[in-house]
Design a protein around this motif. Structure first.
Motif, PDB file in Angstrom:
ATOM      1  N   ILE A 138       0.837  -1.204   0.000  1.00 57.52           N
ATOM      2  CA  ILE A 138       0.000   0.000   0.000  1.00 57.52           C
ATOM      3  C   ILE A 138       0.873   1.256   0.000  1.00 57.52           C
ATOM      4  N   VAL A 139       1.888   1.277   0.859  1.00 59.52           N
ATOM      5  CA  VAL A 139       2.774   2.444   0.935  1.00 59.52           C
ATOM      6  C   VAL A 139       3.552   2.607  -0.366  1.00 59.52           C
ATOM      7  N   ASN A 140       4.012   1.501  -0.956  1.00 60.78           N
ATOM      8  CA  ASN A 140       4.742   1.581  -2.221  1.00 60.78           C
ATOM      9  C   ASN A 140       3.871   2.121  -3.347  1.00 60.78           C
ATOM     10  N   ALA A 141       2.607   1.716  -3.385  1.00 64.01           N
ATOM     11  CA  ALA A 141       1.704   2.215  -4.423  1.00 64.01           C
ATOM     12  C   ALA A 141       1.462   3.706  -4.249  1.00 64.01           C
ATOM     13  N   GLY A 142       1.192   4.141  -3.014  1.00 57.27           N
ATOM     14  CA  GLY A 142       0.938   5.565  -2.778  1.00 57.27           C
ATOM     15  C   GLY A 142       2.132   6.441  -3.105  1.00 57.27           C
ATOM     16  N   THR A 143       3.326   6.004  -2.705  1.00 60.20           N
ATOM     17  CA  THR A 143       4.520   6.808  -2.968  1.00 60.20           C
ATOM     18  C   THR A 143       4.918   6.742  -4.440  1.00 60.20           C
ATOM     19  N   ALA A 144       4.667   5.606  -5.100  1.00 59.50           N
ATOM     20  CA  ALA A 144       4.977   5.507  -6.531  1.00 59.50           C
ATOM     21  C   ALA A 144       4.141   6.505  -7.327  1.00 59.50           C
ATOM     22  N   LEU A 226       4.641   1.241 -10.437  1.00 61.93           N
ATOM     23  CA  LEU A 226       4.408   2.313 -11.409  1.00 61.93           C
ATOM     24  C   LEU A 226       3.249   1.957 -12.335  1.00 61.93           C
ATOM     25  N   GLN A 227       3.225   0.729 -12.849  1.00 60.45           N
ATOM     26  CA  GLN A 227       2.118   0.306 -13.698  1.00 60.45           C
ATOM     27  C   GLN A 227       0.815   0.210 -12.902  1.00 60.45           C
ATOM     28  N   MET A 228       0.917  -0.195 -11.664  1.00 64.27           N
ATOM     29  CA  MET A 228      -0.268  -0.359 -10.826  1.00 64.27           C
ATOM     30  C   MET A 228      -1.031   0.947 -10.674  1.00 64.27           C
ATOM     31  N   VAL A 229      -0.306   2.082 -10.562  1.00 68.32           N
ATOM     32  CA  VAL A 229      -0.963   3.374 -10.364  1.00 68.32           C
ATOM     33  C   VAL A 229      -1.182   4.129 -11.663  1.00 68.32           C
ATOM     34  N   THR A 230      -0.737   3.564 -12.793  1.00 70.73           N
ATOM     35  CA  THR A 230      -0.857   4.256 -14.071  1.00 70.73           C
ATOM     36  C   THR A 230      -1.851   3.592 -15.012  1.00 70.73           C
ATOM     37  N   PHE A 231      -1.961   2.273 -14.976  1.00 71.76           N
ATOM     38  CA  PHE A 231      -2.821   1.525 -15.889  1.00 71.76           C
ATOM     39  C   PHE A 231      -3.826   0.678 -15.123  1.00 71.76           C
ATOM     40  N   ARG A 232      -4.840   0.252 -15.828  1.00 73.14           N
ATOM     41  CA  ARG A 232      -5.796  -0.719 -15.284  1.00 73.14           C
ATOM     42  C   ARG A 232      -5.431  -2.088 -15.845  1.00 73.14           C
ATOM     43  N   LEU A 233      -4.625  -2.815 -15.096  1.00 73.09           N
ATOM     44  CA  LEU A 233      -4.138  -4.116 -15.527  1.00 73.09           C
ATOM     45  C   LEU A 233      -4.311  -5.126 -14.401  1.00 73.09           C
ATOM     46  N   THR A 234      -4.397  -6.397 -14.769  1.00 70.99           N
ATOM     47  CA  THR A 234      -4.405  -7.454 -13.765  1.00 70.99           C
ATOM     48  C   THR A 234      -2.993  -7.612 -13.200  1.00 70.99           C
ATOM     49  N   VAL A 235      -2.903  -8.242 -12.025  1.00 70.36           N
ATOM     50  CA  VAL A 235      -1.600  -8.463 -11.405  1.00 70.36           C
ATOM     51  C   VAL A 235      -0.713  -9.312 -12.317  1.00 70.36           C
ATOM     52  N   PHE A 236      -1.307 -10.302 -12.975  1.00 66.35           N
ATOM     53  CA  PHE A 236      -0.528 -11.159 -13.872  1.00 66.35           C
ATOM     54  C   PHE A 236       0.087 -10.346 -15.010  1.00 66.35           C
ATOM     55  N   LYS A 237      -0.711  -9.447 -15.617  1.00 63.95           N
ATOM     56  CA  LYS A 237      -0.189  -8.636 -16.719  1.00 63.95           C
ATOM     57  C   LYS A 237       0.852  -7.638 -16.240  1.00 63.95           C
ATOM     58  N   ILE A 238       0.669  -7.115 -15.015  1.00 63.00           N
ATOM     59  CA  ILE A 238       1.666  -6.200 -14.460  1.00 63.00           C
ATOM     60  C   ILE A 238       3.005  -6.906 -14.294  1.00 63.00           C
ATOM     61  N   ILE A 239       2.978  -8.129 -13.760  1.00 61.64           N
ATOM     62  CA  ILE A 239       4.211  -8.895 -13.567  1.00 61.64           C
ATOM     63  C   ILE A 239       4.834  -9.253 -14.916  1.00 61.64           C
ATOM     64  N   LYS A 240       3.998  -9.656 -15.876  1.00 69.10           N
ATOM     65  CA  LYS A 240       4.497 -10.008 -17.203  1.00 69.10           C
ATOM     66  C   LYS A 240       5.163  -8.812 -17.871  1.00 69.10           C
ATOM     67  N   ASN A 241       4.494  -7.651 -17.837  1.00 69.30           N
ATOM     68  CA  ASN A 241       5.069  -6.439 -18.433  1.00 69.30           C
ATOM     69  C   ASN A 241       6.351  -6.023 -17.713  1.00 69.30           C
ATOM     70  N   SER A 242       6.360  -6.171 -16.388  1.00 70.16           N
ATOM     71  CA  SER A 242       7.541  -5.774 -15.618  1.00 70.16           C
ATOM     72  C   SER A 242       8.747  -6.634 -15.967  1.00 70.16           C
ATOM     73  N   LEU A 243       8.519  -7.916 -16.209  1.00 62.84           N
ATOM     74  CA  LEU A 243       9.617  -8.789 -16.624  1.00 62.84           C
ATOM     75  C   LEU A 243      10.180  -8.341 -17.973  1.00 62.84           C
ATOM     76  N   ILE A 244       9.305  -7.964 -18.888  1.00 64.16           N
ATOM     77  CA  ILE A 244       9.750  -7.471 -20.197  1.00 64.16           C
ATOM     78  C   ILE A 244      10.535  -6.178 -20.034  1.00 64.16           C
ATOM     79  N   PHE A 245      10.012  -5.254 -19.231  1.00 63.36           N
ATOM     80  CA  PHE A 245      10.697  -3.978 -19.017  1.00 63.36           C
ATOM     81  C   PHE A 245      12.038  -4.170 -18.298  1.00 63.36           C
ATOM     82  N   ALA A 246      12.113  -5.144 -17.407  1.00 69.22           N
ATOM     83  CA  ALA A 246      13.370  -5.410 -16.700  1.00 69.22           C
ATOM     84  C   ALA A 246      14.480  -5.761 -17.675  1.00 69.22           C
ATOM     85  N   LEU A 247      14.130  -6.421 -18.781  1.00 65.97           N
ATOM     86  CA  LEU A 247      15.115  -6.809 -19.788  1.00 65.97           C
ATOM     87  C   LEU A 247      15.302  -5.723 -20.844  1.00 65.97           C
ATOM     88  N   VAL A 248      14.193  -5.112 -21.279  1.00 66.17           N
ATOM     89  CA  VAL A 248      14.274  -4.090 -22.335  1.00 66.17           C
ATOM     90  C   VAL A 248      14.966  -2.827 -21.826  1.00 66.17           C
TER      91      VAL A 248
END
Length: 352
Positions: A138-144, A226-248
């Motif tokens: 919760i704190v991470n989402a608010g501060t992000a 960052l994606q959690m507070v910016t987009f409307r995505l499921t947790v699975f898609k957030i994790i999937k996108n984050s893995l891609i961004f971690a590499l890209v």
């Protein structure tokens, strides 16, 4: 009349609902490089300190766990250095034979050392510290959300924006914070136990595998909240996108990691070097700045890559920027427009 104006100025200096200066238009339109990083940091330094206070107060149960780990609630006990002492003690006691040899062995094996033993208070402190799992996400989402707005140059009202983000993201942030905390703790514990354990080849392979996984997970965390507070995505898609961004975005990710390690190195120097002269700064830094500074580095590294690959393509296809659109796959911004958000914050803070 002038005295009243001065009083108002002094009072509003600490008003967390007051809109920050942000960054200039020329800087906001500049490349997301080092210049913009430091200009944004300087212009919003007070806001970042306020964010750090939210980090510390929001995750206060962790201090109970730190106190328990530091031995504050534990008691000191004397124990033999050798594990053989109890066996030798029993053997010598039943044999009834005392020789110079047995006495020498008994004395060597019976050398004592001080150790800390847990008490009831220790386990209570650990239990309170475990509550951090429920506040962490919760704190991470608010501060992000606050730091994203700082990086993008949007107006920021620290306290109101924090509550705004928590209210709209707690259903995802709460369970994911528990998952995030467990994964991070388990990976760190694995690495620590392997460092202090055996040096066999298989254990070494597991050690480096855990290091790589922890590094990738650390990079993924740049993008998750960052994606959690910016987009409307499921947790699975957030994790999937984050893995891609971690590499890209590995180049920007590594630069942020380098900045974090540099700050940690300075923190260690403050605490353990210079004859203790800078120890007060080393103690005060995490409470006043360090956590928010780390988060700012991560958001700054992540935001512009997310903007390049997700936000800009979406705006190109939807120039009207309709946040109320029905597509739940990738919806940019929050469930109200930015203008509505600012008007709502001003109304709540009593500004006209």
């Amino acid at each position: 009349m002038e005295d009243n104006k001065k009083k108002k100025k002094r009072f509003r200096l600490f008003d967390l609902t007051k809109e920050g200066r942000g960054i200039s238009k020329s800087t906001a339109n500049s490349e997301p490089g080092f210049k913009r990083f430091f200009v944004t940091l300087w212009d919003n330094f007070g806001k970042i300190v306020s964010v750090n206070i939210l980090f510390v107060l929001g995750n206060f149960p962790i201090f109970f766990a730190i106190a328990a780990l530091a031995g504050v609630t534990q008691v000191s006990r004397s124990l033999p250095l050798s594990d053989l002492f109890q066996n030798l003690f029993g053997t010598f006691g039943t044999s009834g034979v005392t020789t110079p040899y047995t006495m020498t062995v008994f004395a060597l094996e019976g050398l004592q050392h001080q150790t800390l033993a847990p008490t009831t208070a220790t386990y209570i402190f650990y239990g309170i510290g475990a509550l951090t799992l429920f506040t962490f996400g919760i704190v991470n989402a608010g501060t992000a959300y606050i730091l994203r707005n700082l990086v993008s140059g949007e107006p920021v009202f620290v306290w109101s924006d924090f509550l705004y983000a928590v209210k709209r993201n707690y259903k995802q942030a709460l369970p994911f914070g528990i998952i995030d905390g467990i994964i991070s703790v388990v990976l760190c514990y694995n690495i620590y136990s392997m460092l202090t354990g055996t040096s066999e080849f298989f254990a070494s392979m597991l050690f480096w595998a855990n290091v790589v996984i922890l590094l990738v997970w650390f990079f993924m965390r740049y993008y998750i909240y960052l994606q959690m507070v910016t987009f409307r995505l499921t947790v699975f898609k957030i994790i999937k996108n984050s893995l891609i961004f971690a590499l890209v975005g590995v180049k920007r990710n590594l630069l942020a990691l380098l900045g974090i390690l540099l700050c940690l190195g300075l923190e260690v120097l403050f605490i353990f070097s210079f004859g203790g002269v800078l120890l007060p700064f080393g103690v005060a830094a995490p409470l006043a700045l360090l956590f928010a500074l780390f988060a700012y580095m991560k958001i700054y590294a992540a935001y512009f890559k997310v903007k390049e690959l997700m936000i800009d393509p979406y705006l190109a296809e939807h120039p009207e920027e309709a946040p109320e659109a029905s597509d739940a796959e990738v919806l940019m911004h929050d469930d109200v427009t930015e203008r509505e958000r600012i008007e709502e914050v001003k109304r709540r803070s009593g500004d006209n």
